[in-house]
Scaffold this motif. Sequence first.
Motif, PDB file in Angstrom:
ATOM      1  N   ASP A  92       0.832  -1.208   0.000  1.00 15.97           N
ATOM      2  CA  ASP A  92       0.000   0.000   0.000  1.00 15.97           C
ATOM      3  C   ASP A  92       0.865   1.256   0.000  1.00 15.97           C
ATOM      4  O   ASP A  92       1.957   1.281   0.576  1.00 15.97           O
ATOM      5  N   ALA A  93       0.346   2.284  -0.629  1.00 15.25           N
ATOM      6  CA  ALA A  93       1.018   3.579  -0.607  1.00 15.25           C
ATOM      7  C   ALA A  93       0.685   4.286   0.698  1.00 15.25           C
ATOM      8  O   ALA A  93      -0.484   4.368   1.084  1.00 15.25           O
ATOM      9  N   HIS A  94       1.712   4.779   1.388  1.00 10.16           N
ATOM     10  CA  HIS A  94       1.494   5.431   2.677  1.00 10.16           C
ATOM     11  C   HIS A  94       1.059   6.881   2.474  1.00 10.16           C
ATOM     12  O   HIS A  94       1.767   7.822   2.830  1.00 10.16           O
ATOM     13  N   THR A  95      -0.134   7.037   1.941  1.00  6.01           N
ATOM     14  CA  THR A  95      -0.671   8.376   1.718  1.00  6.01           C
ATOM     15  C   THR A  95      -1.284   8.904   3.013  1.00  6.01           C
ATOM     16  O   THR A  95      -1.478   8.165   3.974  1.00  6.01           O
ATOM     17  N   GLY A  96      -1.582  10.192   3.016  1.00  5.17           N
ATOM     18  CA  GLY A  96      -2.223  10.785   4.188  1.00  5.17           C
ATOM     19  C   GLY A  96      -3.567  10.138   4.487  1.00  5.17           C
ATOM     20  O   GLY A  96      -3.918   9.910   5.644  1.00  5.17           O
ATOM     21  N   LYS A  97      -4.340   9.795   3.434  1.00  6.52           N
ATOM     22  CA  LYS A  97      -5.647   9.156   3.612  1.00  6.52           C
ATOM     23  C   LYS A  97      -5.491   7.763   4.216  1.00  6.52           C
ATOM     24  O   LYS A  97      -6.257   7.355   5.105  1.00  6.52           O
ATOM     25  N   TYR A  98      -4.453   7.035   3.782  1.00  9.87           N
ATOM     26  CA  TYR A  98      -4.227   5.669   4.278  1.00  9.87           C
ATOM     27  C   TYR A  98      -3.893   5.704   5.776  1.00  9.87           C
ATOM     28  O   TYR A  98      -4.430   4.921   6.572  1.00  9.87           O
ATOM     29  N   ILE A  99      -3.012   6.620   6.161  1.00 14.14           N
ATOM     30  CA  ILE A  99      -2.621   6.730   7.572  1.00 14.14           C
ATOM     31  C   ILE A  99      -3.796   7.193   8.418  1.00 14.14           C
ATOM     32  O   ILE A  99      -4.033   6.681   9.522  1.00 14.14           O
ATOM     33  N   PHE A 100      -4.557   8.153   7.895  1.00 13.18           N
ATOM     34  CA  PHE A 100      -5.716   8.654   8.632  1.00 13.18           C
ATOM     35  C   PHE A 100      -6.743   7.543   8.880  1.00 13.18           C
ATOM     36  O   PHE A 100      -7.266   7.406   9.990  1.00 13.18           O
ATOM     37  N   ASP A 101      -7.037   6.748   7.861  1.00 13.46           N
ATOM     38  CA  ASP A 101      -8.014   5.658   8.020  1.00 13.46           C
ATOM     39  C   ASP A 101      -7.558   4.658   9.084  1.00 13.46           C
ATOM     40  O   ASP A 101      -8.362   4.171   9.887  1.00 13.46           O
ATOM     41  N   TYR A 102      -6.267   4.354   9.082  1.00 13.48           N
ATOM     42  CA  TYR A 102      -5.725   3.393  10.056  1.00 13.48           C
ATOM     43  C   TYR A 102      -5.834   3.944  11.486  1.00 13.48           C
ATOM     44  O   TYR A 102      -6.282   3.251  12.404  1.00 13.48           O
TER      45      TYR A 102
END
Length: 495
Positions: free
Chosen positions: A281-291
């Motif tokens: 997965d790409a560690h985008t801001g959206k990905y980190i926020f969802d986690y």
Amino acid sequence: MDNSSTPASNSEAVGSVTSLKRKSDDVGWEFCELAVTNDPDKVKCKLCNRVISGGVHRLKQHIAHIKGNVASCQKATPIDKAKCMQALLHQKKKKEEKREKLQELQERVNISEKNSNEVEILESCTTPYSLGPMDSFARPISPADSLVESRKKLRQQNINDVLFKKRTSEVHAYLARWVYESAIPFNDVNNDAFQQLLEAVGQFGPGYIPPTQYQLREPLLKQAVETTKETVKKQEEEWKKSGCSIMTDAWSDRKRRSIMNLCVNCKLGTTFLSSIESSADAHTGKYIFDYVDKWIEEVGSKNIIQVVTDNASNNMAAAKLLNEKRPYIFWTSCATHTLNLILEGIGKMPKFKFVIDKSKELTIFIYAHHKTLSLMRKFTKKRDIVRPGITRFASSFLTMQSLLEKQENLKYMFLSKEWLECKWSSTAKGTKIYSTIVSQTYWQALSMCVEIFKPLVKVLRLVDGDWRPSMGFVYGELKDAKKEIIRICKGAADI
């Protein structure tokens, strides 16, 4: 021929002087040095030149005018006395705290006494007992025979200090052999659980049978999990009572897999909650926020005060998304990462970048070749230059500090007959490194660079430690570091 041998003889003299100095934070070494090389028991007072047996602890008593073990130093000032007295009291307090902690750990261990039915089933078990003048400790220690011997009535006899020390030494030998054969790190003997284990075995008595591999893998592991869950419940209650912080970070393991961790911190300690592999997965801001947002729901958004991450751009993007959804939760930058960025920023300034690059070049050259590395260790008495630190830049700082400490040793190395005979001395890189070593301008710049970075590295060490929360003092420490750097810069005409 005479000129080439002179540096080698001088290096021996320098090595002898250097070996009398001890690398220690103990304040006592400010007032003394070793009287005999490699004998820490005999030290020489720098104030009155008196040679004292008993090491640096006795020297501090000498400076502090504590009578009973050593004569008082007549040349010690009131400030010297106060410094050594404070160090002695601090050391005494630490010993007392360690003793109380060990006693507390031992008191937590409670092995239930056997009843009459258990005696028939477990003949090898004995009731808890403490060391007395007449007890079972008088018999020889032999783990191989303990099961048989524990079933016999033990003959009582007097035990004295010599016998006690001998038996303690025998037990230590068995424990040490297990540590060596199992490749257990030496610092594990300081583990609280290890101290409690010894106390539990001591209370159990002779004939204790350790658990099998199956018991460790299955029932005991499940029991430990349940105990951990009970501990987490106490922390969950604390989360609701006084709030908590979410902490997340990403890292790569030895297989280059990208992993994200998430922990919760409160005043009772830190609890690990989640870990995911995110290599695909790409560690985008959206990905980190969802986690992070998923676990905010699990912990309870009303219980969370802040989310702590480093200052990477994707984390800052996640912070904006969190602020939009939950404006009452702070997104805080990691103090250690922030300080590391400050240090790296200063290190990129031309004045300091030149020194850092030269130091890296020198260190890489020495460690790249077996001959140069061997020569360096010979002239520095087997002390290395490279020293690991908290962060990458902290490691660079410690390396530069180490170079500065070994300045004379390195100069004598590159002026020695061994270096002239080394094949690397005639290469272009060798000639360049030689020029750096003999350059007084480089050493002056290195000294200034270390002094400038030292206050900030001190703060970095404080905030990275786990001994107390850093929020209450980090701003004050940063202010003090800023004042110290300004003072150093004012004293330097070329900065």
